[in-house]
Scaffold this motif. Structure first.
Motif, PDB file in Angstrom:
ATOM      1  N   ARG A  85      -3.525  -0.216  -9.764  1.00  0.00           N
ATOM      2  CA  ARG A  85      -2.549  -1.015  -9.014  1.00  0.00           C
ATOM      3  C   ARG A  85      -3.203  -2.354  -8.712  1.00  0.00           C
ATOM      4  NH1 ARG A  85      -0.864   1.860  -4.214  1.00  0.00           N
ATOM      5  NH2 ARG A  85       0.793   2.722  -5.495  1.00  0.00           N
ATOM      6  N   VAL A  86      -2.545  -3.424  -9.114  1.00  0.00           N
ATOM      7  CA  VAL A  86      -2.988  -4.789  -8.830  1.00  0.00           C
ATOM      8  C   VAL A  86      -1.931  -5.396  -7.928  1.00  0.00           C
ATOM      9  CG1 VAL A  86      -3.611  -7.032  -9.792  1.00  0.00           C
ATOM     10  CG2 VAL A  86      -4.076  -4.963 -11.100  1.00  0.00           C
ATOM     11  N   GLY A  87      -2.290  -5.651  -6.677  1.00  0.00           N
ATOM     12  CA  GLY A  87      -1.289  -6.107  -5.719  1.00  0.00           C
ATOM     13  C   GLY A  87      -0.247  -5.027  -5.531  1.00  0.00           C
ATOM     14  N   ASP A  88       1.002  -5.328  -5.819  1.00  0.00           N
ATOM     15  CA  ASP A  88       2.097  -4.367  -5.684  1.00  0.00           C
ATOM     16  C   ASP A  88       2.477  -3.711  -7.010  1.00  0.00           C
ATOM     17  OD1 ASP A  88       2.329  -4.909  -2.980  1.00  0.00           O
ATOM     18  OD2 ASP A  88       3.749  -6.542  -3.292  1.00  0.00           O
ATOM     19  N   THR A  89       1.773  -4.036  -8.094  1.00  0.00           N
ATOM     20  CA  THR A  89       2.125  -3.543  -9.423  1.00  0.00           C
ATOM     21  C   THR A  89       1.198  -2.404  -9.833  1.00  0.00           C
ATOM     22  OG1 THR A  89       2.829  -5.778 -10.021  1.00  0.00           O
ATOM     23  CG2 THR A  89       2.498  -4.222 -11.818  1.00  0.00           C
ATOM     24  N   LYS A  90       1.796  -1.231 -10.111  1.00  0.00           N
ATOM     25  CA  LYS A  90       1.024  -0.065 -10.537  1.00  0.00           C
ATOM     26  C   LYS A  90       1.450   0.324 -11.946  1.00  0.00           C
ATOM     27  CE  LYS A  90       0.008   4.754  -9.464  1.00  0.00           C
ATOM     28  NZ  LYS A  90       0.285   5.889  -8.572  1.00  0.00           N
ATOM     29  N   GLY A  91       0.459   0.619 -12.799  1.00  0.00           N
ATOM     30  CA  GLY A  91       0.783   1.041 -14.148  1.00  0.00           C
ATOM     31  C   GLY A  91      -0.447   1.438 -14.925  1.00  0.00           C
TER      32      GLY A  91
ATOM     33  N   VAL B 109       7.008  -3.501 -19.085  1.00  0.00           N
ATOM     34  CA  VAL B 109       5.621  -3.875 -19.351  1.00  0.00           C
ATOM     35  C   VAL B 109       5.338  -5.133 -18.539  1.00  0.00           C
ATOM     36  CG1 VAL B 109       4.039  -4.706 -21.126  1.00  0.00           C
ATOM     37  CG2 VAL B 109       5.630  -2.862 -21.652  1.00  0.00           C
ATOM     38  N   THR B 110       4.196  -5.150 -17.852  1.00  0.00           N
ATOM     39  CA  THR B 110       3.814  -6.290 -17.029  1.00  0.00           C
ATOM     40  C   THR B 110       2.504  -6.862 -17.537  1.00  0.00           C
ATOM     41  OG1 THR B 110       4.858  -5.258 -15.106  1.00  0.00           O
ATOM     42  CG2 THR B 110       3.324  -7.048 -14.670  1.00  0.00           C
ATOM     43  N   VAL B 111       2.461  -8.178 -17.733  1.00  0.00           N
ATOM     44  CA  VAL B 111       1.251  -8.864 -18.168  1.00  0.00           C
ATOM     45  C   VAL B 111       0.658  -9.571 -16.953  1.00  0.00           C
ATOM     46  CG1 VAL B 111       0.288 -10.605 -19.706  1.00  0.00           C
ATOM     47  CG2 VAL B 111       2.191  -9.168 -20.480  1.00  0.00           C
ATOM     48  N   ILE B 112      -0.620  -9.288 -16.696  1.00  0.00           N
ATOM     49  CA  ILE B 112      -1.297  -9.825 -15.514  1.00  0.00           C
ATOM     50  C   ILE B 112      -2.486 -10.651 -15.969  1.00  0.00           C
ATOM     51  CG2 ILE B 112      -2.601  -9.183 -13.444  1.00  0.00           C
ATOM     52  CD1 ILE B 112      -0.915  -6.622 -13.361  1.00  0.00           C
ATOM     53  N   PRO B 113      -2.629 -11.886 -15.473  1.00  0.00           N
ATOM     54  CA  PRO B 113      -3.814 -12.683 -15.806  1.00  0.00           C
ATOM     55  C   PRO B 113      -5.071 -11.994 -15.271  1.00  0.00           C
ATOM     56  CG  PRO B 113      -2.168 -14.017 -14.676  1.00  0.00           C
ATOM     57  CD  PRO B 113      -1.719 -12.600 -14.599  1.00  0.00           C
ATOM     58  N   LEU B 114      -6.142 -12.000 -16.036  1.00  0.00           N
ATOM     59  CA  LEU B 114      -7.360 -11.311 -15.623  1.00  0.00           C
ATOM     60  C   LEU B 114      -7.975 -11.864 -14.350  1.00  0.00           C
ATOM     61  CD1 LEU B 114      -9.159 -10.538 -18.977  1.00  0.00           C
ATOM     62  CD2 LEU B 114      -8.013  -8.959 -17.445  1.00  0.00           C
ATOM     63  N   GLN B 115      -7.726 -13.124 -14.042  1.00  0.00           N
ATOM     64  CA  GLN B 115      -8.285 -13.671 -12.807  1.00  0.00           C
ATOM     65  C   GLN B 115      -7.710 -12.965 -11.584  1.00  0.00           C
ATOM     66  OE1 GLN B 115      -7.575 -17.842 -12.555  1.00  0.00           O
ATOM     67  NE2 GLN B 115      -5.370 -17.641 -12.464  1.00  0.00           N
ATOM     68  N   SER B 116      -6.544 -12.304 -11.728  1.00  0.00           N
ATOM     69  CA  SER B 116      -5.966 -11.534 -10.630  1.00  0.00           C
ATOM     70  C   SER B 116      -6.843 -10.346 -10.259  1.00  0.00           C
ATOM     71  CB  SER B 116      -4.574 -11.022 -11.000  1.00  0.00           C
ATOM     72  OG  SER B 116      -3.705 -12.094 -11.232  1.00  0.00           O
TER      73      SER B 116
END
Length: 68
Positions: free
Chosen positions: A27-33, A51-58
């Motif tokens: 889970r990154v912030g509010d996004t779990k997957g 599908v969610t794409v998250i920048p690695l800096q997150s």
């Protein structure tokens, strides 16, 4: 200036490669997957039907919860 974010993502990938791997549930912030792909600038999560794409800096700037 525009390359600053790209460079931050690339540096984050260097630090994140050993911590996270494909198949892991996070889970990154509010996004779990489940991690389905990780490249030099982003992380792709399967989040249910989407599908969610998250920048690695997150991964460096937000809380990351790991589910094993």
């Amino acid at each position: 200036m525009a390359s600053r974010d790209v460079m931050a993502n690339i540096l984050s990938s260097f630090y994140s490669k050993n911590r996270f791997y494909e198949g892991q549930i996070i889970r990154v912030g509010d996004t779990k997957g489940q991690i389905i792909r990780m490249d030099n600038t982003s992380l792709t999560l399967q989040t249910g039907a989407t599908v969610t794409v998250i920048p690695l800096q997150s991964l460096q700037s937000q809380n990351v919860e790991v589910f094993d």
